[in-house]
Design a protein around this motif. Structure first.
Motif, PDB file in Angstrom:
ATOM      1  N   ASP A   1       0.788   3.524   2.208  1.00 37.94           N
ATOM      2  CA  ASP A   1       1.263   3.666   3.595  1.00 37.94           C
ATOM      3  C   ASP A   1       2.490   2.802   3.858  1.00 37.94           C
ATOM      4  N   SER A   2       2.471   1.546   3.403  1.00 35.73           N
ATOM      5  CA  SER A   2       3.590   0.646   3.681  1.00 35.73           C
ATOM      6  C   SER A   2       4.832   1.053   2.900  1.00 35.73           C
TER       7      SER A   2
ATOM      8  N   GLN B   1      10.953   5.600   6.149  1.00 33.07           N
ATOM      9  CA  GLN B   1      11.158   6.372   7.379  1.00 33.07           C
ATOM     10  C   GLN B   1      12.305   5.786   8.190  1.00 33.07           C
TER      11      GLN B   1
ATOM     12  N   ARG C   1       0.499  13.662   0.879  1.00 30.04           N
ATOM     13  CA  ARG C   1      -0.930  13.641   0.516  1.00 30.04           C
ATOM     14  C   ARG C   1      -1.479  15.063   0.346  1.00 30.04           C
TER      15      ARG C   1
ATOM     16  N   SER D   1       0.844  -1.189   0.000  1.00 32.86           N
ATOM     17  CA  SER D   1       0.000   0.000   0.000  1.00 32.86           C
ATOM     18  C   SER D   1       0.881   1.241   0.000  1.00 32.86           C
TER      19      SER D   1
ATOM     20  N   ALA E   1       6.184   4.165   4.659  1.00 32.22           N
ATOM     21  CA  ALA E   1       6.642   3.830   6.017  1.00 32.22           C
ATOM     22  C   ALA E   1       8.029   3.190   5.990  1.00 32.22           C
TER      23      ALA E   1
ATOM     24  N   LEU F   1       4.105  11.085   5.145  1.00 31.52           N
ATOM     25  CA  LEU F   1       2.976  10.854   4.256  1.00 31.52           C
ATOM     26  C   LEU F   1       1.935  11.972   4.300  1.00 31.52           C
TER      27      LEU F   1
END
Length: 211
Positions: free
Chosen positions: A27-28, A34, A129, A25, A31, A125
């Motif tokens: 998000d993944s 980071q 966005r 995704s 992430a 993120l």
């Protein structure tokens, strides 16, 4: 019976592979960029600057530490250091003793690309966005995340950044497309992390502040 087992095993492999990249995704992907403490990534950069200019090549290291620090240490063809710390940009070229310090201007595509780079490298993120349309595509062998700037001059192309990587891995390639048609390709090494990396990053930042 043997044929049925082979078919069943193949089906299970297809399902497992599908789940592997289906679970990827936005998000993944972000992430994983980071850093736990601080990260160092070796890079090779190629700039494509139009039909009348030769391609430019350089290499060095990218450093990042959350939540707001990105530093680019170019080593070839000559040493240059550029850092983004929050909303402040600093630049130093030792060979000419050139030093600049200014605020990030999101309306400037070059500065906007640096701000986006910082947010990618620090896993910010919410910022991405806010300023970019994000589109993720996945396959069994790779993922690709395309970031397209929401705001740009009327009639002009939008700033675009494409990240690419292997499934469940950080990006190994990034391409920045500027509105004027120029683009830069970054080939990225596997990241190195830890306290020693943060100490080196802090030392580079301090050397910039002393200019």
């Amino acid at each position: 019976m043997i044929l049925n087992k082979i078919l069943a095993g193949t089906l299970c492999l297809w399902v497992a592979t599908g789940l592997c990249y289906a679970q990827e995704s936005i998000d993944s992907v972000i992430a994983r960029m980071q850093p736990d403490i601080a990260v160092q990534i070796a890079y090779q950069e190629t700039r494509y600057m139009g039909l009348l200019s030769e391609d430019w090549q350089g290499s060095g290291f990218l450093y990042a530490a959350g939540p707001h620090i990105l530093l680019k240490q170019q080593q070839q063809p000559e040493l240059e250091i550029m850092a983004v710390n929050g909303e402040q940009l600093s630049y130093f070229k030792p060979s000419t003793q050139t030093y600049h310090q200014l605020q990030i201007d999101e309306s400037d595509p070059m500065m906007a690309s640096l701000a986006a780079f910082k947010s990618i490298m620090t896993g910010d993120l919410p910022f991405l966005r806010q300023w970019y349309h994000l589109a993720l595509t996945t396959s069994a062998s790779a993922w690709k995340l395309t970031l397209t700037a929401k705001e740009h001059e009327p009639g002009a192309s939008a700033l675009k950044i494409i990240m690419q990587g292997l499934p469940k891995q950080v990006a190994h390639k990034m391409t920045v497309f500027l509105p004027d048609g120029d683009r830069s390709l970054y080939l990225l090494s596997h990241p190195q992390q830890g306290l020693a990396v943060k100490q080196k990053l802090m030392g580079l930042l301090q050397s910039l502040q002393r200019q």
